[in-house]
Design a protein around this motif. Structure first.
Motif, PDB file in Angstrom:
ATOM      1  N   ARG A 175      42.932   6.165 -37.145  1.00 26.21           N
ATOM      2  CA  ARG A 175      42.348   5.295 -36.121  1.00 26.21           C
ATOM      3  C   ARG A 175      41.610   6.165 -35.116  1.00 26.21           C
ATOM      4  O   ARG A 175      41.951   7.327 -34.917  1.00 26.21           O
ATOM      5  CB  ARG A 175      43.434   4.488 -35.414  1.00 26.21           C
ATOM      6  CG  ARG A 175      44.147   3.525 -36.349  1.00 26.21           C
ATOM      7  CD  ARG A 175      45.241   2.714 -35.654  1.00 26.21           C
ATOM      8  NE  ARG A 175      46.141   3.559 -34.887  1.00 26.21           N
ATOM      9  CZ  ARG A 175      46.544   3.289 -33.637  1.00 26.21           C
ATOM     10  NH1 ARG A 175      46.162   2.205 -33.019  1.00 26.21           N
ATOM     11  NH2 ARG A 175      47.354   4.111 -33.008  1.00 26.21           N
ATOM     12  N   PHE A 176      40.621   5.584 -34.477  1.00 21.08           N
ATOM     13  CA  PHE A 176      39.714   6.301 -33.590  1.00 21.08           C
ATOM     14  C   PHE A 176      39.755   5.632 -32.224  1.00 21.08           C
ATOM     15  O   PHE A 176      39.519   4.421 -32.119  1.00 21.08           O
ATOM     16  CB  PHE A 176      38.306   6.218 -34.202  1.00 21.08           C
ATOM     17  CG  PHE A 176      37.227   6.937 -33.466  1.00 21.08           C
ATOM     18  CD1 PHE A 176      37.008   8.297 -33.661  1.00 21.08           C
ATOM     19  CD2 PHE A 176      36.381   6.259 -32.607  1.00 21.08           C
ATOM     20  CE1 PHE A 176      35.973   8.954 -33.017  1.00 21.08           C
ATOM     21  CE2 PHE A 176      35.344   6.901 -31.950  1.00 21.08           C
ATOM     22  CZ  PHE A 176      35.146   8.253 -32.159  1.00 21.08           C
ATOM     23  N   GLN A 177      40.053   6.412 -31.183  1.00 22.49           N
ATOM     24  CA  GLN A 177      40.114   5.855 -29.826  1.00 22.49           C
ATOM     25  C   GLN A 177      38.827   6.178 -29.079  1.00 22.49           C
ATOM     26  O   GLN A 177      38.405   7.336 -29.009  1.00 22.49           O
ATOM     27  CB  GLN A 177      41.298   6.418 -29.053  1.00 22.49           C
ATOM     28  CG  GLN A 177      41.474   5.750 -27.693  1.00 22.49           C
ATOM     29  CD  GLN A 177      42.568   6.403 -26.888  1.00 22.49           C
ATOM     30  OE1 GLN A 177      42.453   7.568 -26.536  1.00 22.49           O
ATOM     31  NE2 GLN A 177      43.624   5.648 -26.611  1.00 22.49           N
ATOM     32  N   ARG A 178      38.252   5.118 -28.538  1.00 16.59           N
ATOM     33  CA  ARG A 178      37.023   5.255 -27.754  1.00 16.59           C
ATOM     34  C   ARG A 178      37.179   4.422 -26.491  1.00 16.59           C
ATOM     35  O   ARG A 178      37.435   3.226 -26.557  1.00 16.59           O
ATOM     36  CB  ARG A 178      35.845   4.753 -28.601  1.00 16.59           C
ATOM     37  CG  ARG A 178      34.522   4.769 -27.915  1.00 16.59           C
ATOM     38  CD  ARG A 178      33.385   4.539 -28.916  1.00 16.59           C
ATOM     39  NE  ARG A 178      33.465   3.298 -29.639  1.00 16.59           N
ATOM     40  CZ  ARG A 178      32.787   2.195 -29.343  1.00 16.59           C
ATOM     41  NH1 ARG A 178      31.973   2.178 -28.325  1.00 16.59           N
ATOM     42  NH2 ARG A 178      32.914   1.124 -30.080  1.00 16.59           N
ATOM     43  N   ASN A 179      37.078   5.074 -25.342  1.00 15.70           N
ATOM     44  CA  ASN A 179      37.208   4.404 -24.043  1.00 15.70           C
ATOM     45  C   ASN A 179      38.485   3.571 -23.935  1.00 15.70           C
ATOM     46  O   ASN A 179      38.481   2.458 -23.428  1.00 15.70           O
ATOM     47  CB  ASN A 179      35.977   3.553 -23.738  1.00 15.70           C
ATOM     48  CG  ASN A 179      34.753   4.397 -23.525  1.00 15.70           C
ATOM     49  OD1 ASN A 179      34.821   5.485 -22.953  1.00 15.70           O
ATOM     50  ND2 ASN A 179      33.605   3.927 -23.995  1.00 15.70           N
ATOM     51  N   GLY A 180      39.580   4.128 -24.450  1.00 18.08           N
ATOM     52  CA  GLY A 180      40.882   3.476 -24.326  1.00 18.08           C
ATOM     53  C   GLY A 180      41.202   2.444 -25.387  1.00 18.08           C
ATOM     54  O   GLY A 180      42.323   1.940 -25.420  1.00 18.08           O
ATOM     55  N   ASN A 216      32.569  13.935 -29.889  1.00 22.52           N
ATOM     56  CA  ASN A 216      33.464  14.573 -28.939  1.00 22.52           C
ATOM     57  C   ASN A 216      33.968  13.610 -27.858  1.00 22.52           C
ATOM     58  O   ASN A 216      35.157  13.523 -27.605  1.00 22.52           O
ATOM     59  CB  ASN A 216      32.742  15.765 -28.295  1.00 22.52           C
ATOM     60  CG  ASN A 216      33.575  16.497 -27.285  1.00 22.52           C
ATOM     61  OD1 ASN A 216      34.782  16.614 -27.435  1.00 22.52           O
ATOM     62  ND2 ASN A 216      32.938  16.994 -26.258  1.00 22.52           N
ATOM     63  N   GLN A 217      33.040  12.905 -27.240  1.00 16.92           N
ATOM     64  CA  GLN A 217      33.421  12.062 -26.113  1.00 16.92           C
ATOM     65  C   GLN A 217      32.430  10.923 -25.933  1.00 16.92           C
ATOM     66  O   GLN A 217      31.329  10.952 -26.470  1.00 16.92           O
ATOM     67  CB  GLN A 217      33.484  12.875 -24.824  1.00 16.92           C
ATOM     68  CG  GLN A 217      32.141  13.401 -24.368  1.00 16.92           C
ATOM     69  CD  GLN A 217      32.259  14.320 -23.159  1.00 16.92           C
ATOM     70  OE1 GLN A 217      33.324  14.851 -22.880  1.00 16.92           O
ATOM     71  NE2 GLN A 217      31.172  14.512 -22.449  1.00 16.92           N
ATOM     72  N   ARG A 231      39.671  10.256 -29.384  1.00 13.97           N
ATOM     73  CA  ARG A 231      40.927  10.720 -29.971  1.00 13.97           C
ATOM     74  C   ARG A 231      41.057  10.118 -31.362  1.00 13.97           C
ATOM     75  O   ARG A 231      40.509   9.058 -31.643  1.00 13.97           O
ATOM     76  CB  ARG A 231      42.098  10.321 -29.091  1.00 13.97           C
ATOM     77  CG  ARG A 231      41.921  10.916 -27.689  1.00 13.97           C
ATOM     78  CD  ARG A 231      43.160  11.103 -26.883  1.00 13.97           C
ATOM     79  NE  ARG A 231      44.284  11.733 -27.493  1.00 13.97           N
ATOM     80  CZ  ARG A 231      44.505  13.055 -27.524  1.00 13.97           C
ATOM     81  NH1 ARG A 231      43.619  13.890 -27.022  1.00 13.97           N
ATOM     82  NH2 ARG A 231      45.611  13.545 -28.052  1.00 13.97           N
ATOM     83  N   ILE A 232      41.815  10.816 -32.196  1.00  9.92           N
ATOM     84  CA  ILE A 232      42.067  10.341 -33.555  1.00  9.92           C
ATOM     85  C   ILE A 232      43.565  10.397 -33.808  1.00  9.92           C
ATOM     86  O   ILE A 232      44.220  11.388 -33.481  1.00  9.92           O
ATOM     87  CB  ILE A 232      41.288  11.176 -34.596  1.00  9.92           C
ATOM     88  CG1 ILE A 232      39.786  10.938 -34.402  1.00  9.92           C
ATOM     89  CG2 ILE A 232      41.722  10.824 -36.019  1.00  9.92           C
ATOM     90  CD1 ILE A 232      38.887  11.615 -35.396  1.00  9.92           C
TER      91      ILE A 232
END
Length: 123
Positions: free
Chosen positions: A44-49, A86-87, A96-97
Protein backbone atom coordinates in the motif's frame (compact mmCIF):
# COMPACT_ATOMS: atom_id res chain seq x y z
CA UNK A 1 21.83 46.30 -35.86
CA UNK A 2 24.51 43.93 -34.50
CA UNK A 3 23.53 44.35 -30.86
CA UNK A 4 20.15 42.53 -31.11
CA UNK A 5 21.78 39.70 -33.06
CA UNK A 6 24.51 39.37 -30.41
CA UNK A 7 21.91 39.44 -27.66
CA UNK A 8 19.96 36.57 -29.24
CA UNK A 9 23.18 34.63 -29.79
CA UNK A 10 24.09 35.05 -26.12
CA UNK A 11 20.62 33.96 -24.99
CA UNK A 12 20.83 30.92 -27.25
CA UNK A 13 24.24 29.93 -25.93
CA UNK A 14 23.08 30.26 -22.34
CA UNK A 15 20.20 27.91 -23.11
CA UNK A 16 22.57 25.21 -24.31
CA UNK A 17 23.96 24.67 -20.84
CA UNK A 18 20.53 24.30 -19.25
CA UNK A 19 18.95 22.01 -21.82
CA UNK A 20 17.95 18.59 -20.56
CA UNK A 21 18.04 15.38 -22.48
CA UNK A 22 15.12 13.01 -22.40
CA UNK A 23 15.73 9.86 -20.37
CA UNK A 24 17.76 7.28 -22.24
CA UNK A 25 16.55 3.75 -22.89
CA UNK A 26 18.13 2.42 -19.69
CA UNK A 27 16.51 5.11 -17.52
CA UNK A 28 13.10 4.61 -19.18
CA UNK A 29 13.37 0.85 -18.59
CA UNK A 30 14.40 1.34 -14.95
CA UNK A 31 11.60 3.82 -14.23
CA UNK A 32 9.03 1.53 -15.87
CA UNK A 33 10.45 -1.30 -13.75
CA UNK A 34 10.09 0.75 -10.57
CA UNK A 35 6.51 1.72 -11.31
CA UNK A 36 5.75 -1.88 -12.30
CA UNK A 37 7.32 -3.23 -9.11
CA UNK A 38 4.84 -1.24 -7.04
CA UNK A 39 1.89 -2.01 -9.30
CA UNK A 40 2.58 -5.76 -9.13
CA UNK A 41 3.01 -5.82 -5.37
CA UNK A 42 0.61 -6.32 -2.44
CA UNK A 43 1.98 -3.09 -0.93
CA UNK A 44 0.00 0.00 0.00
CA UNK A 45 1.12 3.54 -0.74
CA UNK A 46 0.52 6.49 1.61
CA UNK A 47 0.09 9.92 0.10
CA UNK A 48 -0.89 12.94 2.21
CA UNK A 49 -2.08 10.71 5.05
CA UNK A 50 -4.30 8.44 2.92
CA UNK A 51 -3.47 4.87 1.94
CA UNK A 52 -3.88 3.74 -1.66
CA UNK A 53 -3.61 0.33 -3.27
CA UNK A 54 -0.83 -0.40 -5.74
CA UNK A 55 -2.80 0.33 -8.95
CA UNK A 56 -3.88 3.74 -7.61
CA UNK A 57 -0.30 4.49 -6.58
CA UNK A 58 0.99 3.43 -10.00
CA UNK A 59 -1.47 5.75 -11.73
CA UNK A 60 -0.48 8.65 -9.49
CA UNK A 61 3.26 8.12 -10.00
CA UNK A 62 2.79 7.69 -13.75
CA UNK A 63 0.99 11.06 -13.89
CA UNK A 64 3.82 12.71 -11.94
CA UNK A 65 6.42 11.08 -14.18
CA UNK A 66 4.59 12.19 -17.33
CA UNK A 67 4.43 15.75 -15.99
CA UNK A 68 8.15 15.75 -15.19
CA UNK A 69 8.93 14.40 -18.67
CA UNK A 70 7.02 17.28 -20.26
CA UNK A 71 9.03 19.72 -18.14
CA UNK A 72 12.36 17.96 -18.90
CA UNK A 73 12.94 17.41 -15.19
CA UNK A 74 13.69 13.70 -15.08
CA UNK A 75 16.57 12.02 -16.89
CA UNK A 76 17.45 9.17 -14.52
CA UNK A 77 15.78 6.66 -12.24
CA UNK A 78 17.32 8.49 -9.27
CA UNK A 79 15.66 11.72 -10.40
CA UNK A 80 12.35 9.87 -10.75
CA UNK A 81 12.64 8.67 -7.16
CA UNK A 82 13.68 12.10 -5.89
CA UNK A 83 11.18 14.18 -7.87
CA UNK A 84 8.16 11.91 -8.32
CA UNK A 85 8.24 9.03 -5.83
CA UNK A 86 9.68 10.74 -2.77
CA UNK A 87 7.09 13.16 -1.47
CA UNK A 88 3.91 15.06 -2.24
CA UNK A 89 4.46 18.05 -4.48
CA UNK A 90 1.57 19.80 -2.75
CA UNK A 91 2.15 19.16 0.95
CA UNK A 92 5.82 18.15 0.97
CA UNK A 93 4.94 15.11 3.11
CA UNK A 94 7.04 12.04 2.35
CA UNK A 95 5.30 9.14 0.64
CA UNK A 96 5.32 5.86 2.59
CA UNK A 97 4.97 2.24 1.56
CA UNK A 98 3.65 -0.64 3.68
CA UNK A 99 4.09 -4.21 2.45
CA UNK A 100 2.77 -7.30 4.23
CA UNK A 101 5.29 -8.75 6.69
CA UNK A 102 7.69 -5.80 6.37
CA UNK A 103 8.11 -2.60 8.36
CA UNK A 104 6.55 0.50 6.86
CA UNK A 105 9.16 2.67 5.14
CA UNK A 106 9.57 5.79 3.08
CA UNK A 107 8.77 5.38 -0.59
CA UNK A 108 12.23 6.75 -1.42
CA UNK A 109 13.86 3.91 0.52
CA UNK A 110 11.55 1.31 -1.01
CA UNK A 111 12.14 2.52 -4.57
CA UNK A 112 15.88 2.87 -3.91
CA UNK A 113 16.05 -0.78 -2.86
CA UNK A 114 14.04 -1.84 -5.92
CA UNK A 115 16.36 0.14 -8.19
CA UNK A 116 19.42 -1.49 -6.65
CA UNK A 117 17.89 -4.96 -7.12
CA UNK A 118 16.86 -4.14 -10.69
CA UNK A 119 20.38 -3.04 -11.55
CA UNK A 120 21.90 -6.16 -10.01
CA UNK A 121 19.68 -8.34 -12.23
CA UNK A 122 20.37 -6.34 -15.40
CA UNK A 123 23.76 -6.86 -17.07
Amino acid sequence: MKRPRLLWLAVGLLGIGTAHAAPGETARREIAGLIGALDGSPCRFQRNGSWHDAPEARAHLQRKYDYLLKKDKVDTAEQFIERAANQSSLSGKPYRIACPGQPEQTAAAWFGARLKALRQRTP
